[in-house]
Design a protein around this motif. Sequence first.
Motif, PDB file in Angstrom:
ATOM      1  N   LYS A   7      47.747  45.314  34.375  1.00 14.62           N
ATOM      2  CA  LYS A   7      47.060  45.429  35.669  1.00 14.62           C
ATOM      3  C   LYS A   7      46.304  46.764  35.751  1.00 14.62           C
ATOM      4  CE  LYS A   7      46.751  43.114  39.551  1.00 14.62           C
ATOM      5  NZ  LYS A   7      45.966  41.919  39.597  1.00 14.62           N
ATOM      6  N   ASN A  10      43.002  46.574  34.148  1.00 14.64           N
ATOM      7  CA  ASN A  10      42.190  45.460  34.659  1.00 14.64           C
ATOM      8  C   ASN A  10      42.124  44.271  33.711  1.00 14.64           C
ATOM      9  OD1 ASN A  10      41.547  46.521  37.182  1.00 14.64           O
ATOM     10  ND2 ASN A  10      39.896  47.742  36.309  1.00 14.64           N
ATOM     11  N   SER A  71      41.156  42.726  38.178  1.00 13.39           N
ATOM     12  CA  SER A  71      41.096  43.490  39.421  1.00 13.39           C
ATOM     13  C   SER A  71      41.127  42.573  40.643  1.00 13.39           C
ATOM     14  CB  SER A  71      39.805  44.315  39.433  1.00 13.39           C
ATOM     15  OG  SER A  71      39.615  44.893  40.693  1.00 13.39           O
ATOM     16  N   THR A  72      41.705  43.075  41.716  1.00 16.92           N
ATOM     17  CA  THR A  72      41.773  42.308  42.961  1.00 16.92           C
ATOM     18  C   THR A  72      40.702  42.751  43.956  1.00 16.92           C
ATOM     19  OG1 THR A  72      43.352  43.879  43.868  1.00 16.92           O
ATOM     20  CG2 THR A  72      44.261  41.941  42.782  1.00 16.92           C
ATOM     21  N   SER A  73      39.918  43.734  43.621  1.00 18.00           N
ATOM     22  CA  SER A  73      39.082  44.393  44.621  1.00 18.00           C
ATOM     23  C   SER A  73      37.594  44.049  44.552  1.00 18.00           C
ATOM     24  CB  SER A  73      39.248  45.902  44.480  1.00 18.00           C
ATOM     25  OG  SER A  73      38.779  46.313  43.207  1.00 18.00           O
ATOM     26  N   TYR A  74      37.227  42.838  44.201  1.00 14.59           N
ATOM     27  CA  TYR A  74      35.812  42.487  44.138  1.00 14.59           C
ATOM     28  C   TYR A  74      35.497  41.436  45.198  1.00 14.59           C
ATOM     29  CZ  TYR A  74      31.271  41.013  42.402  1.00 14.59           C
ATOM     30  OH  TYR A  74      29.939  40.729  42.304  1.00 14.59           O
ATOM     31  N   TRP A 117      37.312  38.605  38.523  1.00 14.00           N
ATOM     32  CA  TRP A 117      38.356  39.337  39.224  1.00 14.00           C
ATOM     33  C   TRP A 117      39.521  38.381  39.369  1.00 14.00           C
ATOM     34  CZ3 TRP A 117      33.894  37.457  41.047  1.00 14.00           C
ATOM     35  CH2 TRP A 117      33.905  36.624  42.151  1.00 14.00           C
ATOM     36  N   GLU A 118      40.589  38.832  39.994  1.00 10.40           N
ATOM     37  CA  GLU A 118      41.825  38.054  40.013  1.00 10.40           C
ATOM     38  C   GLU A 118      41.654  36.654  40.594  1.00 10.40           C
ATOM     39  OE1 GLU A 118      46.477  38.792  41.140  1.00 10.40           O
ATOM     40  OE2 GLU A 118      44.981  39.556  42.519  1.00 10.40           O
TER      41      GLU A 118
END
Length: 172
Positions: A7, A10, A71-74, A117-118
Motif C-alpha cells: 500500500k 501504491n 492509491s485510494t485518493s484519485y 486507483w483502488e
Amino acid sequence: ILNPKIKQLNGRLTNEDIIGFMVNDEKVSLFSKKNYKYNEEEISYILSLMRDYELCFTTDDNEYLFPLGFSTSYKSSFKEECKDHLEFIVNYESLPKSIWYKLITRLFKRDIVFKHWERGVEVSLDLTRGLIELYELKDKSIKIFTENSKEGKVLLTLIRYEIDFLNKEFSN
C-alpha cells in the motif's frame, strides 16, 4: 498481498522491493506468529502463482503491480468531461473483490488502462476513453462509462467481454 509496504508503494513493486520484504523483513506474516522467510526461488514461484491467479501482473520484467495496493485518493473527471456517455452497470448479489482485481489485471494485459486507483480505472482504446468504477459497499456493482460513439461501444463490448468471462469463472 496484505503486507503494508504494498500500500505504501501504491501497488507498484520491483523485484528488489519484493525480495526485500519477503527475505529481510522481521514480520512477514500478518496472520501467524511465525516469521516466514523465503529464498529467491520460492519468491519466484509465489509470484508466478499470483500472476496465474491474476492477483498481480507485470508491466515489464522488473515491476509488479498489485491492484490491492493502488492509491485510494484519485477522483476521475471523465463523467464531467464527457457529458454524452454510455453507462452500463453490472450488479451482484455478492461481489468478491477478487473479481475486481482480476478485471483490472485483464485490462492491463490488453494495454488499455492509463490511470488506476483502488476503486477505478480510466481506459482508452484508439481515440476513445472510458471509466470503470467499483461500487462494492452499497450497490455491489461495477459501473462502466464510455464515450457515446461507435468506438465507445467497441470499448464497452471489450470490457463486458472480460466481465462476462470472470462472471462465468466465479459462477460456482
